[in-house]
Design a protein around this motif. Structure first.
Motif, PDB file in Angstrom:
ATOM      1  N   ILE A 179      13.826  94.449  23.823  1.00 30.94           N
ATOM      2  CA  ILE A 179      14.775  95.162  24.675  1.00 30.94           C
ATOM      3  C   ILE A 179      14.485  96.647  24.796  1.00 30.94           C
ATOM      4  CG2 ILE A 179      16.566  93.488  24.103  1.00 30.94           C
ATOM      5  CD1 ILE A 179      17.862  95.617  22.330  1.00 30.94           C
ATOM      6  N   VAL A 180      13.534  97.179  24.015  1.00 30.19           N
ATOM      7  CA  VAL A 180      13.213  98.604  24.097  1.00 30.19           C
ATOM      8  C   VAL A 180      12.808  99.015  25.513  1.00 30.19           C
ATOM      9  CG1 VAL A 180      11.450 100.294  23.457  1.00 30.19           C
ATOM     10  CG2 VAL A 180      12.732  99.149  21.700  1.00 30.19           C
ATOM     11  N   PHE A 186      17.369 101.807  31.058  1.00 35.90           N
ATOM     12  CA  PHE A 186      18.822 101.972  31.121  1.00 35.90           C
ATOM     13  C   PHE A 186      19.226 103.420  30.875  1.00 35.90           C
ATOM     14  CE2 PHE A 186      22.801 102.271  28.700  1.00 35.90           C
ATOM     15  CZ  PHE A 186      23.692 101.831  29.664  1.00 35.90           C
ATOM     16  N   PHE A 187      18.635 104.076  29.878  1.00 33.24           N
ATOM     17  CA  PHE A 187      19.019 105.456  29.585  1.00 33.24           C
ATOM     18  C   PHE A 187      18.582 106.404  30.697  1.00 33.24           C
ATOM     19  CE2 PHE A 187      19.209 103.937  25.078  1.00 33.24           C
ATOM     20  CZ  PHE A 187      20.546 104.227  24.896  1.00 33.24           C
ATOM     21  N   VAL A 296      27.757 100.738  35.389  1.00 28.17           N
ATOM     22  CA  VAL A 296      26.921 100.661  34.190  1.00 28.17           C
ATOM     23  C   VAL A 296      27.048  99.319  33.478  1.00 28.17           C
ATOM     24  CG1 VAL A 296      26.575 101.626  31.889  1.00 28.17           C
ATOM     25  CG2 VAL A 296      26.881 103.149  33.846  1.00 28.17           C
ATOM     26  N   VAL A 297      28.267  98.798  33.332  1.00 26.60           N
ATOM     27  CA  VAL A 297      28.476  97.572  32.556  1.00 26.60           C
ATOM     28  C   VAL A 297      27.682  96.378  33.097  1.00 26.60           C
ATOM     29  CG1 VAL A 297      30.188  95.864  31.838  1.00 26.60           C
ATOM     30  CG2 VAL A 297      30.687  98.298  31.609  1.00 26.60           C
ATOM     31  N   PRO A 298      27.688  96.111  34.407  1.00 27.27           N
ATOM     32  CA  PRO A 298      26.856  94.999  34.902  1.00 27.27           C
ATOM     33  C   PRO A 298      25.373  95.170  34.594  1.00 27.27           C
ATOM     34  CG  PRO A 298      28.457  95.644  36.567  1.00 27.27           C
ATOM     35  CD  PRO A 298      28.514  96.681  35.497  1.00 27.27           C
ATOM     36  N   THR A 327      13.325  97.132  37.032  1.00 30.71           N
ATOM     37  CA  THR A 327      12.718  98.176  36.190  1.00 30.71           C
ATOM     38  C   THR A 327      12.406  97.631  34.804  1.00 30.71           C
ATOM     39  OG1 THR A 327      13.994  99.856  37.362  1.00 30.71           O
ATOM     40  CG2 THR A 327      13.031 100.488  35.250  1.00 30.71           C
ATOM     41  N   GLY A 328      13.354  96.902  34.208  1.00 27.20           N
ATOM     42  CA  GLY A 328      13.122  96.319  32.891  1.00 27.20           C
ATOM     43  C   GLY A 328      11.972  95.342  32.891  1.00 27.20           C
TER      44      GLY A 328
END
Length: 372
Positions: A179-180, A186-187, A296-298, A327-328
């Motif tokens: 998840i990194v 995300f950040f 943000v939550v979704p 992006t991830g």
């Protein structure tokens, strides 16, 4: 009495602001529903294993483990191709000459690696027990014929050996490594979205944007100026986040750090456009703060930070409308698989589409504030 008067005025203003009321009561309901969708769905880990020269008994034992699927392959080359193309999560090959199993794990998901290790250990243990039981029964039958009064002997069977190999990382690689790359994106999204949205909203409430819109300057030029100005800051911020994540957390990067920065900068521009759009929709800082969990939550739930492999298909489709999903995926391919920018065409095109659509919506959104 004055206190009651002030309280009445506050309540009257809130009642007139229907959007704020909707955000206050509907957003928590939506977020709780999303949590129910995520945590009530099936969370069983699944893994696919390619086998080469492995006995049918071992394959059968592996298939009996919940979540494990076996795909026999004709050769090691064919199995390795399946592993490289991400169609399987591990390759198990057997060498009869020394009774040895060589296992190569993709290791991009520590949960799948652990499941396969446990399944193989259980399969080999069961095979050894079955062989011992069968051999002892045969020996016992022979002994009873030759000398019925002799004690029953035991038969020793040499257990097979195994060796583990990893495409990414090593035996100590954990779930955090998966998840990194997504957290990195995300950040970038969160901080750029927050800063751009609040900064532009401040210019609106201070009257700066109204004065700018009163000039002959075009709306597209205004959006372009904000994108350029805040974009330069976003580039620096994205670079700092990437380098800090890689070096401080000691993340193993198979691909190029430059490619990671390029993807994060593109995503930062998407977040910037998203923040500007939300600021045009919000009438106050209070409304802007309420938009933050809605946006943000979704991203946290459906972009891959929480594994979606075993979720229902319709749940995965939600992630297709979120920019962090692409992006991830792109960052994971660079970090864990060493892919280049030319291999990320689908993800980069999706981010560019998000960027263009958001820019157009920003230009349209500014129309409501032009006085002339």
């Amino acid at each position: 009495m004055r206190t009651l008067t002030i309280a009445q005025r506050v309540l009257r203003e809130l009642w007139r602001d229907k959007r704020t009321l909707a955000l206050m009561f509907l957003v928590p309901i939506l977020i709780m529903w999303l949590m129910n969708v995520m945590f009530s769905a099936n969370s069983t880990t699944t893994a696919t294993v390619a086998t080469v020269n492995v006995s049918s008994t071992i394959q059968r034992n592996l298939n009996r483990v919940d979540g494990v699927t076996v795909r026999p392959q004709p050769s090691r080359q064919a199995a390795d191709h399946q592993l490289v193309s991400h169609r399987v999560d591990a390759v198990i090959s057997y060498r009869p000459s020394n009774n040895h199993y060589r296992v190569t794990y993709a290791n991009t998901d520590a949960g799948k690696t652990t499941l396969i290790k446990q399944a193989l250990h259980a399969a080999l243990t069961k095979q050894t027990i079955d062989k011992l039981a069968g051999a002892n029964q045969q020996l016992a039958a022979i002994v009873r014929i030759v000398n019925p009064t002799a004690p029953l002997p035991t038969h020793a069977t040499k257990a097979p050996t195994t060796s583990d190999h990893y495409q990414y990382g090593d035996a100590d690689t954990n779930f955090f490594a998966k998840i990194v790359p997504i957290l990195m994106g995300f950040f970038v999204f969160f901080f750029v979205f927050l800063i751009s949205g609040m900064a532009l909203l401040n210019e609106r409430t201070s009257g700066t944007l109204d004065r700018l819109l009163a000039t002959p300057v075009r709306r597209s030029e205004i959006v372009g100026g904000y994108m350029l100005g805040y974009g330069l800051i976003s580039i620096i911020q994205s670079t700092v986040i990437v380098l800090a994540t890689v070096w401080l957390l000691k993340v193993e990067v198979v691909g190029s750090i430059f490619n990671i920065i390029v993807v994060c900068v593109l995503f930062a521009l998407v977040a910037l456009a998203f923040g500007i759009l939300m600021s045009t929709l919000a009438n106050s800082e209070f409304q802007m703060m309420q938009f933050i969990p809605l946006v943000v939550v979704p991203q946290v739930f459906f972009s891959g930070i929480i594994p979606l492999d075993s979720m229902a298909h319709w749940v995965r489709y939600i992630g297709m409308v979120l920019p962090l999903t692409y992006t991830g995926d792109a960052l994971t391919k660079i970090v864990m698989e060493g892919q280049g920018l030319t291999d990320l065409g689908g993800d980069l095109r999706a981010l560019l589409i998000f960027l263009v659509v958001l820019l157009v919506l920003n230009i349209i959104g500014l129309r409501r504030y032009r006085k002339v």
